[in-house]
Design an enzyme around this catalytic site. Structure first.
Site, PDB file in Angstrom:
ATOM      1  N   ASN A  59     -11.123 -21.829   9.610  1.00 60.27           N
ATOM      2  CA  ASN A  59     -12.499 -21.398   9.358  1.00 60.27           C
ATOM      3  C   ASN A  59     -12.528 -19.973   8.832  1.00 60.27           C
ATOM      4  O   ASN A  59     -11.649 -19.167   9.139  1.00 60.27           O
ATOM      5  CB  ASN A  59     -13.281 -21.459  10.684  1.00 60.27           C
ATOM      6  CG  ASN A  59     -14.716 -20.947  10.561  1.00 60.27           C
ATOM      7  OD1 ASN A  59     -15.438 -21.334   9.640  1.00 60.27           O
ATOM      8  ND2 ASN A  59     -15.131 -20.078  11.476  1.00 60.27           N
ATOM      9  N   HIS A  94     -15.026 -16.725   9.127  1.00 53.43           N
ATOM     10  CA  HIS A  94     -16.165 -16.236   9.904  1.00 53.43           C
ATOM     11  C   HIS A  94     -16.531 -14.837   9.418  1.00 53.43           C
ATOM     12  O   HIS A  94     -15.658 -13.970   9.300  1.00 53.43           O
ATOM     13  CB  HIS A  94     -15.800 -16.211  11.387  1.00 53.43           C
ATOM     14  CG  HIS A  94     -16.929 -15.722  12.240  1.00 53.43           C
ATOM     15  ND1 HIS A  94     -18.017 -16.511  12.548  1.00 53.43           N
ATOM     16  CD2 HIS A  94     -17.160 -14.525  12.815  1.00 53.43           C
ATOM     17  CE1 HIS A  94     -18.860 -15.818  13.288  1.00 53.43           C
ATOM     18  NE2 HIS A  94     -18.361 -14.610  13.464  1.00 53.43           N
ATOM     19  N   ASP A 105     -15.214 -19.638  17.479  1.00 56.39           N
ATOM     20  CA  ASP A 105     -14.811 -18.373  16.859  1.00 56.39           C
ATOM     21  C   ASP A 105     -13.790 -17.585  17.688  1.00 56.39           C
ATOM     22  O   ASP A 105     -13.834 -16.355  17.738  1.00 56.39           O
ATOM     23  CB  ASP A 105     -16.049 -17.500  16.565  1.00 56.39           C
ATOM     24  CG  ASP A 105     -16.976 -18.166  15.556  1.00 56.39           C
ATOM     25  OD1 ASP A 105     -16.477 -18.892  14.686  1.00 56.39           O
ATOM     26  OD2 ASP A 105     -18.203 -17.959  15.642  1.00 56.39           O
ATOM     27  N   GLN A 126     -14.971  -9.766   0.035  1.00 58.02           N
ATOM     28  CA  GLN A 126     -13.666  -9.788   0.720  1.00 58.02           C
ATOM     29  C   GLN A 126     -13.292 -11.202   1.158  1.00 58.02           C
ATOM     30  O   GLN A 126     -12.127 -11.581   1.131  1.00 58.02           O
ATOM     31  CB  GLN A 126     -13.689  -8.845   1.939  1.00 58.02           C
ATOM     32  CG  GLN A 126     -13.901  -7.387   1.583  1.00 58.02           C
ATOM     33  CD  GLN A 126     -12.864  -6.891   0.587  1.00 58.02           C
ATOM     34  OE1 GLN A 126     -11.674  -7.157   0.732  1.00 58.02           O
ATOM     35  NE2 GLN A 126     -13.319  -6.198  -0.444  1.00 58.02           N
ATOM     36  N   GLU A 127     -14.298 -11.984   1.586  1.00 58.38           N
ATOM     37  CA  GLU A 127     -14.042 -13.375   1.984  1.00 58.38           C
ATOM     38  C   GLU A 127     -13.350 -14.119   0.847  1.00 58.38           C
ATOM     39  O   GLU A 127     -12.413 -14.892   1.062  1.00 58.38           O
ATOM     40  CB  GLU A 127     -15.347 -14.099   2.333  1.00 58.38           C
ATOM     41  CG  GLU A 127     -16.049 -13.577   3.570  1.00 58.38           C
ATOM     42  CD  GLU A 127     -17.274 -14.406   3.943  1.00 58.38           C
ATOM     43  OE1 GLU A 127     -17.249 -15.635   3.755  1.00 58.38           O
ATOM     44  OE2 GLU A 127     -18.265 -13.825   4.414  1.00 58.38           O
TER      45      GLU A 127
HETATM   46  N1  NHR Z   1     -16.408 -25.545  16.190  1.00 59.07           N
HETATM   47  C1  NHR Z   1     -15.537 -25.185  17.142  1.00 59.07           C
HETATM   48  N2  NHR Z   1     -15.341 -26.047  18.134  1.00 59.07           N
HETATM   49  N3  NHR Z   1     -14.889 -24.000  17.135  1.00 59.07           N
HETATM   50  C2  NHR Z   1     -15.119 -23.125  16.137  1.00 59.07           C
HETATM   51  O1  NHR Z   1     -14.465 -21.969  16.140  1.00 59.07           O
HETATM   52  C3  NHR Z   1     -16.034 -23.442  15.104  1.00 59.07           C
HETATM   53  C4  NHR Z   1     -16.662 -24.699  15.170  1.00 59.07           C
HETATM   54  C5  NHR Z   1     -17.606 -25.081  14.205  1.00 59.07           C
HETATM   55  C6  NHR Z   1     -17.932 -24.200  13.188  1.00 59.07           C
HETATM   56  C7  NHR Z   1     -17.835 -21.981  12.112  1.00 59.07           C
HETATM   57  C8  NHR Z   1     -18.735 -20.979  12.825  1.00 59.07           C
HETATM   58  C9  NHR Z   1     -18.662 -19.580  12.304  1.00 59.07           C
HETATM   59  O2  NHR Z   1     -17.763 -19.212  11.571  1.00 59.07           O
HETATM   60  C10 NHR Z   1     -17.334 -22.935  13.128  1.00 59.07           C
HETATM   61  C11 NHR Z   1     -16.361 -22.567  14.061  1.00 59.07           C
HETATM   62  C12 NHR Z   1     -21.981 -22.810  13.264  1.00 59.07           C
HETATM   63  C13 NHR Z   1     -22.486 -22.299  14.448  1.00 59.07           C
HETATM   64  C14 NHR Z   1     -23.796 -22.808  15.024  1.00 59.07           C
HETATM   65  O3  NHR Z   1     -24.242 -22.322  16.047  1.00 59.07           O
HETATM   66  C15 NHR Z   1     -21.745 -21.328  15.093  1.00 59.07           C
HETATM   67  C16 NHR Z   1     -20.521 -20.900  14.556  1.00 59.07           C
HETATM   68  C17 NHR Z   1     -20.024 -21.444  13.374  1.00 59.07           C
HETATM   69  C18 NHR Z   1     -20.773 -22.400  12.725  1.00 59.07           C
HETATM   70  N4  NHR Z   1     -24.441 -23.814  14.396  1.00 59.07           N
HETATM   71  C19 NHR Z   1     -25.682 -24.462  14.837  1.00 59.07           C
HETATM   72  C20 NHR Z   1     -25.371 -25.714  15.685  1.00 59.07           C
HETATM   73  O4  NHR Z   1     -26.255 -26.053  16.500  1.00 59.07           O
HETATM   74  C21 NHR Z   1     -26.513 -24.962  13.688  1.00 59.07           C
HETATM   75  C22 NHR Z   1     -26.966 -23.905  12.753  1.00 59.07           C
HETATM   76  C23 NHR Z   1     -27.561 -24.453  11.456  1.00 59.07           C
HETATM   77  O5  NHR Z   1     -27.462 -25.687  11.206  1.00 59.07           O
HETATM   78  O6  NHR Z   1     -28.058 -23.652  10.669  1.00 59.07           O
HETATM   79  O7  NHR Z   1     -24.352 -26.379  15.479  1.00 59.07           O
HETATM   80  O8  NHR Z   1     -19.545 -18.762  12.666  1.00 59.07           O
HETATM   81  C1  GAR Z   2     -19.925 -17.184   4.304  1.00 57.03           C
HETATM   82  O1  GAR Z   2     -20.292 -15.828   4.417  1.00 57.03           O
HETATM   83  C2  GAR Z   2     -19.185 -17.635   5.541  1.00 57.03           C
HETATM   84  O2  GAR Z   2     -18.337 -16.651   6.063  1.00 57.03           O
HETATM   85  C3  GAR Z   2     -20.330 -17.908   6.472  1.00 57.03           C
HETATM   86  O3  GAR Z   2     -21.300 -18.521   5.688  1.00 57.03           O
HETATM   87  C4  GAR Z   2     -21.171 -18.068   4.339  1.00 57.03           C
HETATM   88  C5  GAR Z   2     -21.028 -19.253   3.437  1.00 57.03           C
HETATM   89  O4  GAR Z   2     -21.110 -18.851   2.100  1.00 57.03           O
HETATM   90  N1  GAR Z   2     -19.958 -18.757   7.552  1.00 57.03           N
HETATM   91  C6  GAR Z   2     -20.636 -18.768   8.678  1.00 57.03           C
HETATM   92  O5  GAR Z   2     -21.564 -18.018   8.897  1.00 57.03           O
HETATM   93  C7  GAR Z   2     -20.197 -19.772   9.687  1.00 57.03           C
HETATM   94  N2  GAR Z   2     -21.069 -19.695  10.789  1.00 57.03           N
HETATM   95  P1  GAR Z   2     -20.675 -19.835   0.948  1.00 57.03           P
HETATM   96  O6  GAR Z   2     -21.391 -21.160   1.191  1.00 57.03           O
HETATM   97  O7  GAR Z   2     -21.168 -19.157  -0.290  1.00 57.03           O
HETATM   98  O8  GAR Z   2     -19.203 -19.968   0.984  1.00 57.03           O
END
Ligand code: NHR
Ligand code: GAR
Length: 215
Positions: free
Chosen positions: A107, A109, A145, A173-174
């Site tokens: 992932n 982040h 995360d 940077q990503e």
């Molecule tokens: N799942 C696990 N088990 N562990 C991780 O480290 C994960 C993962 C799923 C996604 C990406 C993550 C980030 O980089 C990721 C890492 C979504 C949420 C969230 O709360 C949090 C973190 C990340 C992605 N999502 C809401 C939910 O209820 C929905 C938000 C929306 O749909 O807009 O799932 O930050």
């Molecule tokens: C990126 O900034 C990524 O790091 C972030 O969403 C953006 C996606 O951009 N991810 C999260 O916040 C996960 N929770 P993109 O669709 O243009 O790649």
């Protein structure tokens, strides 16, 4: 040749950066498909324009997270990818799903983990008053995360920054560290030791396999 599979939810600028790096750097890998949980994700169009296969699996069609994750895993496993990439994928994944892909789920982040896990990271950073922010590429583990860190990049937080201006600086940077980290994985250069990720020197992976390094 290895294959990677990308999961997205939105804009797709990271998918675009990965596609470009894969093509221009001639990675020993192909992108099997791009799957979005949202049919309107702009990233799907970016993938299609690059000639990639795309699929949609709407999480709202499922009664709970476990049912969505099971259907998603079925779609993914049909491609038998070596690596599954979360590129702005916004659904939290169940423990069972994450364990099924242990060691091959990565992932990006938008914060310097372990600071600011979860969502709205740029706002969290501005509210905390940190002077440095950034992005982290990590292996996904069940705890959100918190997985082993592969790569990070830092950017300054500048006076007058808004969520948008800070996000744009981080995103730049990503687009550098994400393709780089995926390439390392695909080249077998990452060694995971508990929470620590080591980068093997270039060529070392061929030597380990008993092949000539500079043949
Ligand atoms: N799942 C696990 N088990 N562990 C991780 O480290 C994960 C993962 C799923 C996604 C990406 C993550 C980030 O980089 C990721 C890492 C979504 C949420 C969230 O709360 C949090 C973190 C990340 C992605 N999502 C809401 C939910 O209820 C929905 C938000 C929306 O749909 O807009 O799932 O930050
Ligand atoms: C990126 O900034 C990524 O790091 C972030 O969403 C953006 C996606 O951009 N991810 C999260 O916040 C996960 N929770 P993109 O669709 O243009 O790649």
């Amino acid at each position: 040749m290895k294959s990677l599979l990308i999961l997205i939810s939105g804009r797709g600028s990271n998918v675009e950066a990965i596609i470009r790096a894969c093509q221009t750097e001639q990675w020993p890998a192909r992108i099997a498909t791009v799957i979005s949980n949202r049919a309107d994700a702009a990233g799907l169009e970016i993938a299609r324009r690059a000639g990639l296969r795309t699929e949609v699996l709407d999480h709202r069609a499922f009664p709970d997270r476990a049912a969505f994750d099971a259907a998603l895993a079925e779609k993914i496993d049909a491609h038998a990818p070596d690596l599954v990439v979360l590129a702005g994928f916004l659904r939290v994944l169940t423990d069972g799903f994450v364990e099924h892909y242990a060691g091959r789920l990565i992932n990006i982040h938008p914060s310097l983990l372990p600071a600011f896990p979860g969502l709205r990271t740029h706002r969290q950073a501005l509210e905390a008053g940190v002077k440095v922010h950034g992005a982290t590429v990590h292996f996904v583990t069940p705890t959100l995360d918190h997985g082993p860190i592969i790569a990070q990049a830092a950017v300054p937080v500048l006076p007058g920054d808004t969520e948008e201006s800070l996000a744009a600086r981080v995103l730049e940077q990503e687009h550098k560290i994400f393709p780089q980290a995926l390439r390392w994985f695909l080249e077998d250069r990452l060694e995971v030791d508990g929470h620590l990720v080591r980068l093997r020197p270039e060529g070392a992976q061929a030597a380990r396999a008993g092949k000539a390094v500079n043949a």
